[in-house]
Motif scaffolding. Structure first.
Motif, PDB file in Angstrom:
ATOM      1  N   ASP A 181     -13.482 -31.933  19.982  1.00 37.37           N
ATOM      2  CA  ASP A 181     -12.429 -32.181  20.965  1.00 37.37           C
ATOM      3  C   ASP A 181     -11.777 -30.900  21.469  1.00 37.37           C
ATOM      4  O   ASP A 181     -11.828 -29.848  20.827  1.00 37.37           O
ATOM      5  N   ILE A 182     -11.129 -31.012  22.646  1.00 43.63           N
ATOM      6  CA  ILE A 182     -10.396 -29.898  23.245  1.00 43.63           C
ATOM      7  C   ILE A 182      -9.103 -29.640  22.461  1.00 43.63           C
ATOM      8  O   ILE A 182      -8.465 -30.575  21.979  1.00 43.63           O
ATOM      9  N   TYR A 183      -8.715 -28.377  22.344  1.00 42.89           N
ATOM     10  CA  TYR A 183      -7.497 -27.987  21.629  1.00 42.89           C
ATOM     11  C   TYR A 183      -6.347 -27.808  22.629  1.00 42.89           C
ATOM     12  O   TYR A 183      -6.530 -27.212  23.685  1.00 42.89           O
ATOM     13  N   GLU A 184      -5.174 -28.287  22.274  1.00 46.27           N
ATOM     14  CA  GLU A 184      -3.978 -28.003  23.070  1.00 46.27           C
ATOM     15  C   GLU A 184      -3.615 -26.522  22.944  1.00 46.27           C
ATOM     16  O   GLU A 184      -4.123 -25.816  22.081  1.00 46.27           O
ATOM     17  N   LYS A 185      -2.688 -26.071  23.810  1.00 48.86           N
ATOM     18  CA  LYS A 185      -2.306 -24.654  23.839  1.00 48.86           C
ATOM     19  C   LYS A 185      -0.828 -24.463  23.482  1.00 48.86           C
ATOM     20  O   LYS A 185      -0.078 -25.412  23.324  1.00 48.86           O
ATOM     21  N   ASP A 186      -0.458 -23.190  23.397  1.00 53.25           N
ATOM     22  CA  ASP A 186       0.944 -22.748  23.274  1.00 53.25           C
ATOM     23  C   ASP A 186       1.629 -23.202  21.989  1.00 53.25           C
ATOM     24  O   ASP A 186       2.804 -23.585  22.006  1.00 53.25           O
ATOM     25  N   PHE A 187       0.929 -23.125  20.887  1.00 49.19           N
ATOM     26  CA  PHE A 187       1.543 -23.443  19.597  1.00 49.19           C
ATOM     27  C   PHE A 187       2.196 -22.196  19.000  1.00 49.19           C
ATOM     28  O   PHE A 187       1.672 -21.084  19.115  1.00 49.19           O
ATOM     29  N   ASP A 188       3.339 -22.416  18.349  1.00 52.16           N
ATOM     30  CA  ASP A 188       3.990 -21.352  17.586  1.00 52.16           C
ATOM     31  C   ASP A 188       3.391 -21.249  16.186  1.00 52.16           C
ATOM     32  O   ASP A 188       3.395 -20.173  15.586  1.00 52.16           O
ATOM     33  N   LEU A 189       2.907 -22.370  15.697  1.00 53.21           N
ATOM     34  CA  LEU A 189       2.324 -22.409  14.351  1.00 53.21           C
ATOM     35  C   LEU A 189       1.229 -23.462  14.302  1.00 53.21           C
ATOM     36  O   LEU A 189       1.423 -24.584  14.784  1.00 53.21           O
ATOM     37  N   ILE A 190       0.080 -23.084  13.770  1.00 56.81           N
ATOM     38  CA  ILE A 190      -0.995 -24.036  13.485  1.00 56.81           C
ATOM     39  C   ILE A 190      -1.226 -24.017  11.974  1.00 56.81           C
ATOM     40  O   ILE A 190      -1.391 -22.951  11.369  1.00 56.81           O
ATOM     41  N   VAL A 191      -1.216 -25.195  11.368  1.00 58.14           N
ATOM     42  CA  VAL A 191      -1.464 -25.332   9.936  1.00 58.14           C
ATOM     43  C   VAL A 191      -2.757 -26.126   9.763  1.00 58.14           C
ATOM     44  O   VAL A 191      -2.851 -27.278  10.201  1.00 58.14           O
ATOM     45  N   CYS A 192      -3.750 -25.511   9.166  1.00 60.19           N
ATOM     46  CA  CYS A 192      -5.019 -26.195   8.886  1.00 60.19           C
ATOM     47  C   CYS A 192      -5.502 -25.690   7.533  1.00 60.19           C
ATOM     48  O   CYS A 192      -5.982 -24.567   7.411  1.00 60.19           O
ATOM     49  N   ARG A 193      -5.377 -26.540   6.502  1.00 55.81           N
ATOM     50  CA  ARG A 193      -5.568 -26.072   5.142  1.00 55.81           C
ATOM     51  C   ARG A 193      -6.628 -26.902   4.406  1.00 55.81           C
ATOM     52  O   ARG A 193      -6.644 -28.120   4.483  1.00 55.81           O
ATOM     53  N   ASN A 194      -7.530 -26.183   3.719  1.00 53.45           N
ATOM     54  CA  ASN A 194      -8.521 -26.825   2.851  1.00 53.45           C
ATOM     55  C   ASN A 194      -9.449 -27.778   3.611  1.00 53.45           C
ATOM     56  O   ASN A 194      -9.790 -28.842   3.128  1.00 53.45           O
ATOM     57  N   VAL A 195      -9.810 -27.362   4.821  1.00 60.91           N
ATOM     58  CA  VAL A 195     -10.717 -28.164   5.651  1.00 60.91           C
ATOM     59  C   VAL A 195     -11.949 -27.356   6.039  1.00 60.91           C
ATOM     60  O   VAL A 195     -13.075 -27.790   5.819  1.00 60.91           O
ATOM     61  N   VAL A 196     -11.737 -26.152   6.607  1.00 64.36           N
ATOM     62  CA  VAL A 196     -12.871 -25.398   7.155  1.00 64.36           C
ATOM     63  C   VAL A 196     -13.825 -24.901   6.073  1.00 64.36           C
ATOM     64  O   VAL A 196     -14.949 -24.514   6.375  1.00 64.36           O
ATOM     65  N   ILE A 197     -13.390 -24.928   4.809  1.00 62.15           N
ATOM     66  CA  ILE A 197     -14.302 -24.519   3.725  1.00 62.15           C
ATOM     67  C   ILE A 197     -15.541 -25.402   3.650  1.00 62.15           C
ATOM     68  O   ILE A 197     -16.554 -25.006   3.083  1.00 62.15           O
ATOM     69  N   TYR A 198     -15.484 -26.589   4.234  1.00 65.99           N
ATOM     70  CA  TYR A 198     -16.623 -27.512   4.182  1.00 65.99           C
ATOM     71  C   TYR A 198     -17.602 -27.287   5.336  1.00 65.99           C
ATOM     72  O   TYR A 198     -18.662 -27.893   5.367  1.00 65.99           O
ATOM     73  N   PHE A 199     -17.238 -26.414   6.289  1.00 65.82           N
ATOM     74  CA  PHE A 199     -18.071 -26.204   7.466  1.00 65.82           C
ATOM     75  C   PHE A 199     -18.964 -24.979   7.320  1.00 65.82           C
ATOM     76  O   PHE A 199     -18.649 -24.039   6.575  1.00 65.82           O
ATOM     77  N   LYS A 200     -20.065 -24.977   8.077  1.00 62.48           N
ATOM     78  CA  LYS A 200     -20.933 -23.803   8.147  1.00 62.48           C
ATOM     79  C   LYS A 200     -20.152 -22.634   8.753  1.00 62.48           C
ATOM     80  O   LYS A 200     -19.200 -22.826   9.510  1.00 62.48           O
ATOM     81  N   LYS A 201     -20.597 -21.405   8.456  1.00 60.12           N
ATOM     82  CA  LYS A 201     -19.855 -20.218   8.891  1.00 60.12           C
ATOM     83  C   LYS A 201     -19.680 -20.173  10.402  1.00 60.12           C
ATOM     84  O   LYS A 201     -18.596 -19.840  10.912  1.00 60.12           O
ATOM     85  N   GLU A 202     -20.744 -20.482  11.157  1.00 60.26           N
ATOM     86  CA  GLU A 202     -20.626 -20.380  12.611  1.00 60.26           C
ATOM     87  C   GLU A 202     -19.619 -21.382  13.176  1.00 60.26           C
ATOM     88  O   GLU A 202     -18.886 -21.089  14.121  1.00 60.26           O
ATOM     89  N   ILE A 203     -19.545 -22.565  12.567  1.00 56.04           N
ATOM     90  CA  ILE A 203     -18.571 -23.577  12.993  1.00 56.04           C
ATOM     91  C   ILE A 203     -17.163 -23.131  12.603  1.00 56.04           C
ATOM     92  O   ILE A 203     -16.209 -23.251  13.378  1.00 56.04           O
ATOM     93  N   LYS A 204     -17.044 -22.592  11.409  1.00 56.05           N
ATOM     94  CA  LYS A 204     -15.758 -22.077  10.918  1.00 56.05           C
ATOM     95  C   LYS A 204     -15.220 -21.003  11.872  1.00 56.05           C
ATOM     96  O   LYS A 204     -14.038 -21.025  12.252  1.00 56.05           O
ATOM     97  N   ASP A 205     -16.080 -20.071  12.276  1.00 58.51           N
ATOM     98  CA  ASP A 205     -15.656 -18.998  13.179  1.00 58.51           C
ATOM     99  C   ASP A 205     -15.248 -19.554  14.546  1.00 58.51           C
ATOM    100  O   ASP A 205     -14.278 -19.074  15.156  1.00 58.51           O
ATOM    101  N   GLU A 206     -15.966 -20.557  15.029  1.00 52.10           N
ATOM    102  CA  GLU A 206     -15.604 -21.182  16.300  1.00 52.10           C
ATOM    103  C   GLU A 206     -14.217 -21.809  16.222  1.00 52.10           C
ATOM    104  O   GLU A 206     -13.415 -21.705  17.151  1.00 52.10           O
ATOM    105  N   ILE A 207     -13.935 -22.470  15.098  1.00 48.46           N
ATOM    106  CA  ILE A 207     -12.632 -23.129  14.916  1.00 48.46           C
ATOM    107  C   ILE A 207     -11.518 -22.089  14.856  1.00 48.46           C
ATOM    108  O   ILE A 207     -10.470 -22.248  15.508  1.00 48.46           O
ATOM    109  N   PHE A 208     -11.721 -21.006  14.110  1.00 51.15           N
ATOM    110  CA  PHE A 208     -10.694 -19.969  14.033  1.00 51.15           C
ATOM    111  C   PHE A 208     -10.428 -19.342  15.404  1.00 51.15           C
ATOM    112  O   PHE A 208      -9.284 -19.039  15.750  1.00 51.15           O
ATOM    113  N   GLN A 209     -11.492 -19.159  16.198  1.00 48.96           N
ATOM    114  CA  GLN A 209     -11.301 -18.602  17.537  1.00 48.96           C
ATOM    115  C   GLN A 209     -10.515 -19.575  18.425  1.00 48.96           C
ATOM    116  O   GLN A 209      -9.617 -19.157  19.181  1.00 48.96           O
ATOM    117  N   LYS A 210     -10.824 -20.858  18.314  1.00 46.54           N
ATOM    118  CA  LYS A 210     -10.093 -21.858  19.097  1.00 46.54           C
ATOM    119  C   LYS A 210      -8.635 -21.932  18.665  1.00 46.54           C
ATOM    120  O   LYS A 210      -7.736 -22.093  19.495  1.00 46.54           O
TER     121      LYS A 210
END
Length: 254
Positions: free
Chosen positions: A187-216
């Motif tokens: 899905d598309i990500y909203e913009k203009d956040f002061d804080l994003i909290v995403c914990r104990n989730v991306v560890i389950y993803f492949k590295k390339e997917i993890k990097d895409e999520i961090f960039q988004k």
């Protein structure tokens, strides 16, 4: 039917991209689910999921990994609170995203922290998850005593009502949060956040997917906005995403 075919079927049927997950961990989880119901072939398991809503819900819940608790790794939330206090010296309002929020413990923890900093705070919290059943429970804001282990007695009295042995979250905190279905991969990500909290989730993803999520995530933050990740999720290449390290698991957009 092999795992690749099964993953593709799940994507087509439920719009969950299992190909983004680390295959060894994921396929072990699927195998564990199958053994619980006495099924040995993926083709038979697919038939079960198509015909049995209860098992289908269990599958989605188990695969999307809904493990959470209030103030998980409490010392890290205390560190976040210190940083937010400083942040509010320059910002009168705040927009937060609690991604993969599960049953709501995390966004409600954030709401409690914000209220402690300033009860009149102008704050909006978006809380998202891929699992609609979990989101319904999060919206209810009702928790068992076993789910309250990190909540202090003071916070229990201040932010919860004890109703028949269950703890119901305060309506003021509920009003701060908008729960919404969202898939971090698709899905598309909203913009203009002061804080994003995403914990104990991306560890389950492949590295390339993890990097895409961090960039988004970085693209979705305001300049100076922060990303708070889990206690096993240090971002070693944070500079690649336009971030700098503020604390062990907190990063700021440059």
């Amino acid at each position: 039917m092999d795992f690749s075919e099964f993953h593709n079927w799940v994507y087509k049927e439920y719009r969950i991209d299992l190909n983004a997950y680390k295959p060894e961990q994921l396929n072990r989880r699927i195998g564990s689910l199958m053994s619980r119901v006495g099924i040995s072939s993926l083709a038979d398991y697919k038939k079960l999921l198509m015909s049995n809503k209860e098992e289908r819900d269990k599958f989605i819940d188990f695969i999307t990994i809904n493990v959470t608790e209030f103030f998980r790794n409490t010392e890290l939330f205390m560190e976040l609170e210190k940083i937010l206090k400083e942040y509010f010296r320059l910002n009168s309002r705040i927009k937060i995203w609690s991604a993969a929020c599960s049953i709501g413990c995390e966004p409600y923890s954030l709401a409690m922290i914000l209220n402690e900093i300033n009860p009149r705070i102008n704050a909006k919290i978006l809380a998202t998850d891929i699992d609609m059943n979990i989101l319904r429970r999060a919206k209810e804001g009702e928790y068992l005593p076993s789910e309250m282990k990190n909540v202090t007695e003071n916070f229990k009295k201040k932010y919860f009502k004890d109703i028949n042995g269950k703890f119901l979250i305060d309506t003021k905190l509920k009003s701060m949060i908008n729960f919404k279905k969202h898939d971090l991969i698709l899905d598309i990500y909203e913009k203009d956040f002061d804080l994003i909290v995403c914990r104990n989730v991306v560890i389950y993803f492949k590295k390339e997917i993890k990097d895409e999520i961090f960039q988004k995530f970085s693209d979705s933050l305001k300049k100076g906005g922060m990303l708070f990740v889990g206690a096993t999720e240090s971002i070693y290449n944070y500079k690649d995403f336009g971030l700098e390290k503020v604390s062990t698991f907190i990063y700021k957009k440059i």
